[in-house]
Enzyme design. Structure first.
Site, PDB file in Angstrom:
ATOM      1  CG  ASN A   1      -1.612   1.323   1.468  1.00 34.58           C
ATOM      2  OD1 ASN A   1      -2.006   1.964   0.606  1.00 34.58           O
ATOM      3  ND2 ASN A   1      -2.164   1.465   2.486  1.00 34.58           N
ATOM      4  CD1 TRP A   2       3.776   1.429  -2.682  1.00 33.67           C
ATOM      5  CD2 TRP A   2       4.189   2.729  -4.475  1.00 33.67           C
ATOM      6  NE1 TRP A   2       5.231   0.923  -3.372  1.00 33.67           N
ATOM      7  CE2 TRP A   2       4.974   1.925  -4.481  1.00 33.67           C
ATOM      8  CE3 TRP A   2       4.221   3.930  -5.225  1.00 33.67           C
ATOM      9  CZ2 TRP A   2       6.053   1.889  -5.449  1.00 33.67           C
ATOM     10  CZ3 TRP A   2       4.993   3.867  -6.242  1.00 33.67           C
ATOM     11  CH2 TRP A   2       6.047   2.544  -6.255  1.00 33.67           C
ATOM     12  CE  LYS A   3       0.350   3.582   4.799  1.00 32.01           C
ATOM     13  NZ  LYS A   3       0.124   3.553   6.137  1.00 32.01           N
TER      14      LYS A   3
ATOM     15  CG  HIS B   1      -5.667   1.645   5.316  1.00 31.90           C
ATOM     16  ND1 HIS B   1      -5.214   2.763   6.118  1.00 31.90           N
ATOM     17  CD2 HIS B   1      -4.700   0.927   4.984  1.00 31.90           C
ATOM     18  CE1 HIS B   1      -4.057   2.308   6.561  1.00 31.90           C
ATOM     19  NE2 HIS B   1      -3.804   1.242   5.754  1.00 31.90           N
TER      20      HIS B   1
ATOM     21  CD  GLU C   1      -2.861   5.372   6.821  1.00 26.59           C
ATOM     22  OE1 GLU C   1      -2.862   5.389   5.680  1.00 26.59           O
ATOM     23  OE2 GLU C   1      -2.033   5.055   7.412  1.00 26.59           O
TER      24      GLU C   1
ATOM     25  CD  GLU D   1      -3.248  -2.758   7.204  1.00 22.83           C
ATOM     26  OE1 GLU D   1      -2.388  -3.098   6.846  1.00 22.83           O
ATOM     27  OE2 GLU D   1      -3.918  -1.789   7.137  1.00 22.83           O
TER      28      GLU D   1
ATOM     29  N   GLY E   1       2.541   1.977  10.705  1.00 26.14           N
ATOM     30  CA  GLY E   1       3.632   3.050  10.479  1.00 26.14           C
ATOM     31  C   GLY E   1       4.139   3.671  11.845  1.00 26.14           C
TER      32      GLY E   1
ATOM     33  CB  SER F   1       5.214  -1.913  11.989  1.00 23.81           C
ATOM     34  OG  SER F   1       4.749  -0.642  12.031  1.00 23.81           O
TER      35      SER F   1
ATOM     36  N   GLY G   1       2.928  -1.310   4.203  1.00 26.89           N
ATOM     37  CA  GLY G   1       2.971   0.127   3.806  1.00 26.89           C
ATOM     38  C   GLY G   1       4.169   0.679   3.673  1.00 26.89           C
ATOM     39  N   GLY G   2       4.983   1.437   4.390  1.00 21.55           N
ATOM     40  CA  GLY G   2       6.301   1.958   4.280  1.00 21.55           C
ATOM     41  C   GLY G   2       7.156   0.966   3.536  1.00 21.55           C
TER      42      GLY G   2
END
Ligand code: PEP
Length: 249
Positions: free
Chosen positions: A9-11, A96, A98, A166, A172, A212, A233-234
């Site tokens: 997930n590149w957000k 998600h 977010e 999640e 993150g 993470s 993610g990251g």
């Protein structure tokens, strides 16, 4: 029986100039790796079309991070499942945390989006997860059960639904639940899915862990019972990290 899925997930990160990372992933997705796991990257909607063109015939599929529940109409700034499919997406992340936080999305909204994704013949990756306060209050299992019952379409099947657990406090932050907590939650999610999906589908449905995940912890998390892959993610922004996580399957 369940082929693991490693999804990135590149957000809100990634311009056309960054698509070299996806090309590097496609190059590194060897036949051996593709046999072990399905690989998916969900970049911003603006680059889905180009990313799709860059990955045709490779082991990397391209997905999206959200969609509107309606097929078309007066919804300025929104993007429908049909539009994402048209751009080349084969999967869409919905619910998600977010989105649930930034856009006040409720379980019913998430379910409607998942139905739109499935209706378009794409894979719906439905996210659930508790907050830190909910876990500390001993409510994590109950919260996730409630989210699943509200967000997962009853008509869905293992072929078109993936659940991503999640924990909000792990996204993150560099923090992760204990392996025992992840395993307990995933087993409980499968049990809950048995009460939602048609007979036999819950056993086949993939349940991803997200929060993470990085190359250094991927192997132990992915080895847990009922963990059928990861939503990353990251660490999905760089080909080397994403491929290392996939290689840990
Ligand atoms: C995510 O955004 O879904 C996620 C899990 O992020 P990170 O891996 O950076 O915690």
């Amino acid at each position: 029986m369940r082929k693991p899925l490693i999804a990135g997930n590149w957000k809100m990160n990634g311009l056309r100039a960054d698509l070299g990372e996806i090309q590097a992933m496609a190059k590194g997705a060897t036949v051996a790796l593709r046999r072990k796991a399905d690989l998916l990257i969900c970049p911003p909607a603006t680059v889905i079309s180009k990313a799709t063109m860059n990955t045709i015939g490779t082991g990397i599929a391209i997905g999206a991070q959200d969609c509107h529940a309606k097929a078309s109409g007066a919804h300025t700034g929104d993007v429908s499942a049909a539009m994402l499919f048209d751009a080349g997406a084969t999967a869409v992340i919905v619910g998600h945390s977010e989105r649930r936080t930034d856009h006040a999305e409720k379980d019913a909204d998430v379910k409607a989006k998942a139905e739109a994704v499935i209706g378009q013949g794409m894979l719906a990756i439905i996210c659930v997860g508790e907050t830190r306060a909910e876990r500390e209050a001993g409510k994590a299992l109950a919260v996730v059960r409630r989210q699943l019952r509200g967000s997962v379409p009853a008509g869905g099947s293992a072929a078109d639904i993936v659940v991503a657990y999640e924990p909000v406090w792990a996204i993150g932050t560099g923090l992760t639940p204990t392996n025992a907590d992840i395993a307990e939650m995933h087993a409980d999610i499968r049990k809950t899915l048995k009460g939602i999906l048609a007979k036999g589908e819950a056993e086949k449905c993939r349940i991803l862990y997200g929060g993470s995940v990085k190359p250094s912890n991927a192997a132990e998390i992915l080895a847990l019972d009922d963990v059928d892959g990861a939503l990353v993610g990251g660490a999905s922004l760089k080909a080397a990290d994403f491929l290392a996580i996939a290689g840990a399957v």
